[in-house]
Scaffold this motif. Structure first.
Motif, PDB file in Angstrom:
ATOM      1  N   ALA A  56      44.692  -1.373  34.025  1.00  0.00           N
ATOM      2  CA  ALA A  56      44.833  -1.434  32.564  1.00  0.00           C
ATOM      3  C   ALA A  56      46.138  -2.131  32.181  1.00  0.00           C
ATOM      4  O   ALA A  56      46.170  -2.892  31.211  1.00  0.00           O
ATOM      5  CB  ALA A  56      44.773  -0.038  31.966  1.00  0.00           C
ATOM      6  N   GLY A  57      47.191  -1.916  32.934  1.00  0.00           N
ATOM      7  CA  GLY A  57      48.460  -2.581  32.644  1.00  0.00           C
ATOM      8  C   GLY A  57      48.334  -4.091  32.743  1.00  0.00           C
ATOM      9  O   GLY A  57      48.857  -4.827  31.894  1.00  0.00           O
ATOM     10  N   GLU A  58      47.631  -4.553  33.783  1.00  0.00           N
ATOM     11  CA  GLU A  58      47.415  -5.995  33.941  1.00  0.00           C
ATOM     12  C   GLU A  58      46.583  -6.542  32.776  1.00  0.00           C
ATOM     13  O   GLU A  58      46.866  -7.613  32.241  1.00  0.00           O
ATOM     14  CB  GLU A  58      46.693  -6.273  35.265  1.00  0.00           C
ATOM     15  CG  GLU A  58      47.484  -5.882  36.501  1.00  0.00           C
ATOM     16  CD  GLU A  58      46.645  -5.940  37.778  1.00  0.00           C
ATOM     17  OE1 GLU A  58      45.673  -6.717  37.821  1.00  0.00           O
ATOM     18  OE2 GLU A  58      46.959  -5.197  38.711  1.00  0.00           O
ATOM     19  N   LEU A  59      45.560  -5.792  32.401  1.00  0.00           N
ATOM     20  CA  LEU A  59      44.690  -6.235  31.306  1.00  0.00           C
ATOM     21  C   LEU A  59      45.438  -6.257  29.975  1.00  0.00           C
ATOM     22  O   LEU A  59      45.241  -7.163  29.159  1.00  0.00           O
ATOM     23  CB  LEU A  59      43.466  -5.327  31.206  1.00  0.00           C
ATOM     24  CG  LEU A  59      42.422  -5.530  32.306  1.00  0.00           C
ATOM     25  CD1 LEU A  59      41.418  -4.390  32.300  1.00  0.00           C
ATOM     26  CD2 LEU A  59      41.711  -6.867  32.134  1.00  0.00           C
ATOM     27  N   LYS A  60      46.295  -5.273  29.756  1.00  0.00           N
ATOM     28  CA  LYS A  60      47.074  -5.246  28.511  1.00  0.00           C
ATOM     29  C   LYS A  60      48.003  -6.447  28.438  1.00  0.00           C
ATOM     30  O   LYS A  60      48.225  -7.005  27.356  1.00  0.00           O
ATOM     31  CB  LYS A  60      47.855  -3.937  28.406  1.00  0.00           C
ATOM     32  CG  LYS A  60      46.956  -2.760  28.068  1.00  0.00           C
ATOM     33  CD  LYS A  60      47.723  -1.457  28.017  1.00  0.00           C
ATOM     34  CE  LYS A  60      46.768  -0.305  27.744  1.00  0.00           C
ATOM     35  NZ  LYS A  60      47.440   0.998  27.825  1.00  0.00           N
TER      36      LYS A  60
END
Length: 128
Positions: A56-60
């Motif tokens: 999720a951090g990468e996607l954000k």
């Protein structure tokens, strides 16, 4: 003199129509790029709903970069819409330069997003 005034008015009207055609084309090009960015954002959002915290951090981060690109595109659209006959040539030149740079950058970002989404999908699939 009546003829020359009429001819001048006709030339001015033709020039105004030509400028409007150019503005319409540039606006379509900008809207097309914005649509592409929105499509990528939708894909990121879909993946974000399925992702664990690490992914999720990468996607954000991807979402943040896409939103920044979209904001730049929106600024270009505003420049085109607010341009006048007097400013059009300069605005058109600037927008075309920024669009070319933006398309190249978006192409890079889009490929990176595709690669990262593929990696993220693999991570998600391997957990299922």
């Amino acid at each position: 003199t009546c003829n020359s005034s009429s001819e001048r008015d006709e030339e001015l009207t033709t020039l105004q129509r030509d400028i409007q055609k150019e503005k319409d084309k540039v606006t379509r090009d900008i809207n097309e790029l914005r649509h592409d960015i929105d499509g990528q954002l939708e894909e990121v959002e879909i993946q974000l709903n399925q992702a664990d915290e690490k992914v999720a951090g990468e996607l954000k981060d991807l979402r943040r970069r896409l939103i920044a690109e979209r904001d730049t595109v929106d600024q270009l659209l505003t420049k085109v819409r607010n341009s006048t006959e007097d400013t059009w040539n300069e605005i058109n030149r600037d927008v075309k330069t920024e669009m070319n740079e933006g398309k190249i950058e978006f192409s890079r970002v889009k490929q990176k997003i595709k690669d990262e989404l593929d990696t993220i999908k693999q991570k998600i699939d391997s957990k299922i």
